[in-house]
Motif scaffolding. Structure first.
Motif, PDB file in Angstrom:
ATOM      1  N   LYS A  94       0.822  -1.214   0.000  1.00 49.61           N
ATOM      2  CA  LYS A  94       0.000   0.000   0.000  1.00 49.61           C
ATOM      3  C   LYS A  94       0.859   1.268   0.000  1.00 49.61           C
ATOM      4  O   LYS A  94       0.536   2.250  -0.686  1.00 49.61           O
ATOM      5  CB  LYS A  94      -0.945   0.005   1.204  1.00 49.61           C
ATOM      6  N   CYS A  95       1.942   1.260   0.758  1.00 45.66           N
ATOM      7  CA  CYS A  95       2.796   2.449   0.807  1.00 45.66           C
ATOM      8  C   CYS A  95       3.530   2.662  -0.515  1.00 45.66           C
ATOM      9  O   CYS A  95       3.782   3.803  -0.915  1.00 45.66           O
ATOM     10  CB  CYS A  95       3.781   2.344   1.965  1.00 45.66           C
ATOM     11  N   THR A  96       3.869   1.585  -1.203  1.00 46.58           N
ATOM     12  CA  THR A  96       4.470   1.718  -2.532  1.00 46.58           C
ATOM     13  C   THR A  96       3.494   2.397  -3.479  1.00 46.58           C
ATOM     14  O   THR A  96       3.859   3.309  -4.233  1.00 46.58           O
ATOM     15  CB  THR A  96       4.875   0.340  -3.089  1.00 46.58           C
ATOM     16  N   GLU A  97       2.249   1.992  -3.440  1.00 48.34           N
ATOM     17  CA  GLU A  97       1.230   2.599  -4.295  1.00 48.34           C
ATOM     18  C   GLU A  97       1.071   4.087  -4.002  1.00 48.34           C
ATOM     19  O   GLU A  97       0.800   4.884  -4.904  1.00 48.34           O
ATOM     20  CB  GLU A  97      -0.106   1.883  -4.096  1.00 48.34           C
ATOM     21  N   ALA A 224      -1.737   2.501  10.432  1.00 46.98           N
ATOM     22  CA  ALA A 224      -1.094   3.782  10.742  1.00 46.98           C
ATOM     23  C   ALA A 224      -0.157   4.291   9.645  1.00 46.98           C
ATOM     24  O   ALA A 224      -0.221   5.473   9.287  1.00 46.98           O
ATOM     25  CB  ALA A 224      -0.349   3.676  12.071  1.00 46.98           C
ATOM     26  N   PRO A 225       0.729   3.458   9.074  1.00 42.63           N
ATOM     27  CA  PRO A 225       1.636   4.006   8.054  1.00 42.63           C
ATOM     28  C   PRO A 225       0.924   4.459   6.788  1.00 42.63           C
ATOM     29  O   PRO A 225       1.316   5.456   6.175  1.00 42.63           O
ATOM     30  CB  PRO A 225       2.599   2.845   7.766  1.00 42.63           C
ATOM     31  N   VAL A 226      -0.122   3.747   6.405  1.00 43.63           N
ATOM     32  CA  VAL A 226      -0.886   4.130   5.215  1.00 43.63           C
ATOM     33  C   VAL A 226      -1.599   5.458   5.465  1.00 43.63           C
ATOM     34  O   VAL A 226      -1.628   6.345   4.600  1.00 43.63           O
ATOM     35  CB  VAL A 226      -1.897   3.026   4.843  1.00 43.63           C
ATOM     36  N   THR A 227      -2.141   5.611   6.665  1.00 50.08           N
ATOM     37  CA  THR A 227      -2.816   6.858   7.031  1.00 50.08           C
ATOM     38  C   THR A 227      -1.827   8.017   7.076  1.00 50.08           C
ATOM     39  O   THR A 227      -2.084   9.101   6.537  1.00 50.08           O
ATOM     40  CB  THR A 227      -3.499   6.704   8.403  1.00 50.08           C
ATOM     41  N   ALA A 231      -1.695  11.304   4.545  1.00 48.76           N
ATOM     42  CA  ALA A 231      -1.798  12.668   5.072  1.00 48.76           C
ATOM     43  C   ALA A 231      -0.618  13.526   4.623  1.00 48.76           C
ATOM     44  O   ALA A 231      -0.788  14.694   4.246  1.00 48.76           O
ATOM     45  CB  ALA A 231      -1.879  12.627   6.596  1.00 48.76           C
ATOM     46  N   ILE A 232       0.584  12.955   4.649  1.00 49.62           N
ATOM     47  CA  ILE A 232       1.775  13.705   4.220  1.00 49.62           C
ATOM     48  C   ILE A 232       1.678  14.064   2.739  1.00 49.62           C
ATOM     49  O   ILE A 232       1.991  15.189   2.333  1.00 49.62           O
ATOM     50  CB  ILE A 232       3.051  12.890   4.508  1.00 49.62           C
ATOM     51  N   MET A 233       1.240  13.119   1.925  1.00 48.10           N
ATOM     52  CA  MET A 233       1.096  13.387   0.496  1.00 48.10           C
ATOM     53  C   MET A 233       0.055  14.478   0.243  1.00 48.10           C
ATOM     54  O   MET A 233       0.230  15.346  -0.619  1.00 48.10           O
ATOM     55  CB  MET A 233       0.719  12.106  -0.253  1.00 48.10           C
ATOM     56  N   LEU A 234      -1.017  14.459   1.013  1.00 48.78           N
ATOM     57  CA  LEU A 234      -2.052  15.486   0.860  1.00 48.78           C
ATOM     58  C   LEU A 234      -1.519  16.856   1.273  1.00 48.78           C
ATOM     59  O   LEU A 234      -1.697  17.851   0.548  1.00 48.78           O
ATOM     60  CB  LEU A 234      -3.272  15.117   1.706  1.00 48.78           C
ATOM     61  N   LEU A 235      -0.834  16.922   2.410  1.00 48.45           N
ATOM     62  CA  LEU A 235      -0.339  18.196   2.932  1.00 48.45           C
ATOM     63  C   LEU A 235       0.770  18.801   2.077  1.00 48.45           C
ATOM     64  O   LEU A 235       0.993  20.010   2.107  1.00 48.45           O
ATOM     65  CB  LEU A 235       0.151  18.012   4.371  1.00 48.45           C
ATOM     66  N   THR A 236       1.480  17.964   1.326  1.00 42.41           N
ATOM     67  CA  THR A 236       2.565  18.465   0.472  1.00 42.41           C
ATOM     68  C   THR A 236       2.128  18.630  -0.984  1.00 42.41           C
ATOM     69  O   THR A 236       2.958  18.861  -1.865  1.00 42.41           O
ATOM     70  CB  THR A 236       3.785  17.528   0.538  1.00 42.41           C
ATOM     71  N   GLY A 237       0.832  18.501  -1.228  1.00 37.14           N
ATOM     72  CA  GLY A 237       0.311  18.725  -2.575  1.00 37.14           C
ATOM     73  C   GLY A 237       0.537  17.593  -3.547  1.00 37.14           C
ATOM     74  O   GLY A 237       0.468  17.790  -4.766  1.00 37.14           O
ATOM     75  N   ASN A 238       0.775  16.379  -3.029  1.00 38.85           N
ATOM     76  CA  ASN A 238       1.071  15.249  -3.907  1.00 38.85           C
ATOM     77  C   ASN A 238      -0.118  14.329  -4.159  1.00 38.85           C
ATOM     78  O   ASN A 238       0.052  13.227  -4.690  1.00 38.85           O
ATOM     79  CB  ASN A 238       2.238  14.447  -3.325  1.00 38.85           C
TER      80      ASN A 238
END
Length: 240
Positions: A94-97, A224-227, A231-238
């Protein structure tokens, strides 16, 4: 279009190995004249046409190349407390995706699963295969690095990210308040079943890291890691 990560020079004819050829010819039932995408991790995608299938091997030629635009602007490394059973496999997929750059299986005080060197090597090979397959499926420009299993203290000592964040069930800062949109590298620390001990939280603090929360609910170690990454991708515009 089907995508494969292989080590190749984008000049002249390309011959896939037996496993790759079998996947293309047998599993996907592709044939001469069909197109697929190859990438070698140089930041480009190469559109290739199948020239032929002979002796169980597929040969192709490059028709065009284009820049891969799927990689996020922030490099996120996950230090995942080693969980029980096959949970880490789901985390890697999931994190790779979602765009993770690297994953380090990390041994903490509460890690129940502690494979020996031989077991760790075998698991590492399995993890790399999962990352490769997930990267191909999701159209990534790179395959995330699967790092060797390591103790938390050593992981923190070797961590060179701009920002270290440990997610703690005991509470912490809001992720939104500590993630600048233009940050280039972030490390995420997630505990195994049972979470982190207070001494481990202090270890991150002493290394200049931040303690953050993922909300009022306690998430499973594989959730937790997927969440956090989402969130990090959303906050950084990714995720736009």
């Amino acid at each position: 279009m089907q995508k494969l990560f292989i080590d190749f020079e984008p000049n002249g004819q390309i011959t896939l190995n037996e496993e790759q050829s079998r996947h293309i010819a047998k599993a996907l039932r592709m044939k001469k004249g069909d197109m697929l995408t190859l990438t070698n991790g140089d930041g480009n995608d190469y559109g290739c046409q199948i020239n032929g299938i002979s002796g169980g091997l597929v040969t192709l030629s490059v028709c065009y190349k284009q820049a891969n635009n799927s990689e996020p602007s922030v490099k996120v490394t996950l230090y995942q407390g080693v969980p029980k059973a096959s949970k880490l496999e789901d985390v890697i997929q999931k994190c790779t995706e979602l765009g993770i750059a690297a994953i380090c299986p990390t041994l903490t005080h509460r890690s129940v699963s502690r494979p020996d060197e031989k077991q760790a090597k075998k698991k590492g090979e399995r993890y790399k295969k999962i990352a490769l397959e997930a990267a191909q499926q999701s159209g990534r420009g790179i395959v995330p690095e699967i790092m060797d299993m390591t103790e938390l203290k050593k992981a923190v000592e070797n961590d060179e990210s701009e920002l270290k964040i440990l997610f703690y069930e005991g509470g912490g800062e809001s992720l939104k308040s500590i993630i600048p949109q233009n940050i280039k590298s972030v490390s995420v620390y997630i505990g195994p079943e049972g979470g982190f001990e207070e001494s481990e939280v202090e270890l991150i603090k002493s290394a200049g890291g931040k303690i953050a929360s993922l909300g009022p609910r306690i998430l499973r170690t594989q959730t937790a890691p997927v969440t956090a990454l989402s969130a990090i991708m959303l906050l950084t515009g990714n995720l736009e």
